[in-house]
Design an enzyme around this catalytic site. Structure first.
Site, PDB file in Angstrom:
ATOM      1  N   ASP A 338       0.836  -1.200   0.000  1.00 43.18           N
ATOM      2  CA  ASP A 338       0.000   0.000   0.000  1.00 43.18           C
ATOM      3  C   ASP A 338       0.874   1.255   0.000  1.00 43.18           C
ATOM      4  OD1 ASP A 338       0.913  -0.541   2.606  1.00 43.18           O
ATOM      5  OD2 ASP A 338      -0.645   0.714   3.477  1.00 43.18           O
ATOM      6  N   GLU A 339       0.284   2.351  -0.405  1.00 41.95           N
ATOM      7  CA  GLU A 339       0.874   3.692  -0.300  1.00 41.95           C
ATOM      8  C   GLU A 339       2.316   3.744  -0.813  1.00 41.95           C
ATOM      9  OE1 GLU A 339      -1.671   5.448   3.439  1.00 41.95           O
ATOM     10  OE2 GLU A 339       0.025   4.174   3.905  1.00 41.95           O
TER      11      GLU A 339
END
Length: 533
Positions: A338-339
């Site tokens: 993620d991210e």
């Protein structure tokens, strides 16, 4: 005129009646009458809600003569010992665990339509019988049995009974196979003892997956022999600049062992290619420019990335996955994903295409945050969805398309199940970037119909993550997790037909005295009709 009862003499007839009542067991002089004892907890007043409840018949009363009868099996005997360990301190009863005799509380394995984790509980005047096809099912049945006894049964000193279990039958099995909770030990480090405490709390509500977020920008928390500075240097601090810490391999094995004894599977996560500053600080060669950044103790995200083009990156990933897989008997290894804002999309896809086969090579199934669906999820991989009601249509469509192509989903919507979100503006600790999440909002949604167009069969379960940027001690964990964790557990376990906020909040309120007895620091939401303390 008001009569002074303290000086009114008793007539012989009244005194005789009292003696007759005492002889008949109506009450003991100097004690509360049995007739005034609280009625047993109704069979359905537990969390998670059982699949089927048929009340009726005489309650069973646990007494000094009660034994715990088990099959002649080491695993069933161990579960019987666990139950005795819960009941002995508060009742003061010996509760011997034996494979002989009749009556009492019986734990029994048998063939039947129980599934991998279901059970049947039958209670009547002669005893209570828990039956399941597997030890996990028996253990989950024991959690129901605990909740059917008065909350004082959880205390560690002798309490006054009676200890009655309502008569009838509970037939139960889970809606979803994956019912998880995540604990972030990277932003703030938590000891083995603190993790064990959380495991015990999860087990009470039939959670069966413990996802440990072991690495992030702020700290690397697991010893890796082939890259020792990951833990010794990368794990030396935490958010705010505290001393941090890490688990030795022996520590991690103990967490895995303890979780297994409560029928939880540990899912370790090494987040990559982003969220990697602790690793990059520990080893300069993992950086594209060969320069190690300083350790990070803030709370920003999205600024770090492994160097996708370097061969040493994949040596690093292989070594970490190999050592972690060898420590982890469970099926899954979570690779984050993620991210990764500092990783170009093409590099992200290339990285995931190289890393997923490494996980498979060491016998584990990939789990990744739902951004994995923007790459090429491996066959059998699970994607963990943490979007919100306001997540863009294109991102949701990407997730749904992957699910239609065979990727299973674990649902963890941030504005429902992120346990670190504040309840209200006036509560703390926690954050509010995904909104304020009171108890009703956390509970009142349907995982099977959450994403439009998603095949219900693609949902493997739910997980309640707890990020710890603002959490420093066990009391912080408990305050943010309870009562919302109980609702997440019910979403994962109970049939959709049982889902009703108005009924649930009454059952949830009954958990308050149990948490008080267990010493759990929880949020007394005004949405829940808690009993007075």
């Amino acid at each position: 005129m008001r009569r002074n009862h303290s000086t009114t003499p008793r007539t012989p007839r009244v005194l005789g009646s009292l003696l007759l009542l005492a002889a008949a067991g109506g009450f003991a002089l100097g004690a509360a009458p049995e007739a005034r004892a609280a009625a047993p907890t109704p069979l359905g007043r537990v969390v998670p809600a059982p699949a089927s409840v048929t009340p009726g018949g005489t309650p069973y009363r646990v007494t000094r003569a009660t034994g715990i009868r088990v099959d002649d099996s080491a695993e069933v005997r161990r579960i019987g010992g666990y139950l005795a360990g819960v009941l002995r301190p508060s009742t003061g009863y010996p509760l011997p665990v034996t494979d002989r005799g009749t009556g009492g509380i019986r734990l029994h394995l048998a063939d039947g339509d129980f599934g991998a984790e279901g059970y049947r509980l039958r209670s009547g005047a002669g005893g209570v019988t828990l039956t399941a096809r597997t030890p996990a099912g028996l253990f989950h049945g024991v959690q129901t049995l605990r909740q059917l006894l008065p909350a004082a049964v959880e205390r560690k000193t002798v309490q006054r009974g009676p200890w009655s279990i309502a008569g009838g039958t509970v037939q139960d099995r889970p809606r979803y196979a994956y019912r998880g909770a995540m604990l972030d030990v990277s932003r703030h480090f938590f000891t083995v003892a603190q993790v064990k405490r959380y495991i015990d709390q999860l087990a009470l509500y039939k959670v069966n997956e413990l996802h440990l977020h072991l690495s992030d920008d702020q700290g690397w928390r697991i010893a890796i022999d082939s890259w020792p500075r990951l833990a010794s240097y990368g794990g030396s601090t935490q958010v705010g600049g505290g001393p941090g810490g890490h688990y030795t391999k022996a520590d991690y094995r103990e967490i895995v062992r303890y979780a297994s004894s409560r029928y939880l599977e540990v899912v370790p996560e090494i987040d990559m290619p982003g969220h990697t500053n602790a690793a990059l600080a520990a080893y300069a060669k993992l950086n594209c420019d060969g320069t190690a950044p300083p350790l990070y103790t803030g709370t920003q995200v999205g600024f770090s990335s492994l160097c996708v083009s370097k061969a040493v990156t994949y040596d690093f990933v292989t070594d970490v996955v190999r050592e972690l897989a060898a420590l982890t008997p469970g099926r899954y290894l979570h690779i984050g994903g993620d991210e990764a804002h500092s990783t170009a999309h093409g590099d992200y896809v290339a990285f995931m295409d190289r890393v997923q086969p490494v996980v498979a090579r060491y016998g584990k199934t990939v789990i990744g945050w739902h951004q994995l669906t923007g790459a090429h999820p491996a066959r059998g991989a699970l994607a963990q969805y943490w979007g919100q009601d306001g997540t863009g249509a294109a991102e949701k469509a990407q997730v749904v398309a992957a699910a239609r192509n065979g990727t299973g989903l674990i649902l963890s919507p941030a504005d429902r199940l992120y346990l670190d979100m504040k309840y209200t503006r006036g509560t703390g600790p926690g954050t509010d970037w995904a909104g304020l999440v009171e108890v009703e909002r956390a509970y009142d949604w349907n995982p099977g119909a959450y994403l439009a167009g998603l095949p219900a069969s693609a949902v493997r379960g739910v997980e309640a993550p707890l990020w710890t940027e603002t959490l420093k001690k066990s009391a912080d964990i408990e305050y943010m997790a309870f009562p919302r964790l109980a609702g997440a557990a019910e979403l994962g376990w109970s049939p959709a037909a049982t889902h009703d906020w108005n009924a649930y909040k009454v059952r949830l309120a009954a958990q308050g005295p149990r948490w008080d007895a267990l010493g759990v620091h929880y949020y007394r939401s005004p949405q829940v009709p808690w009993p007075a303390r």
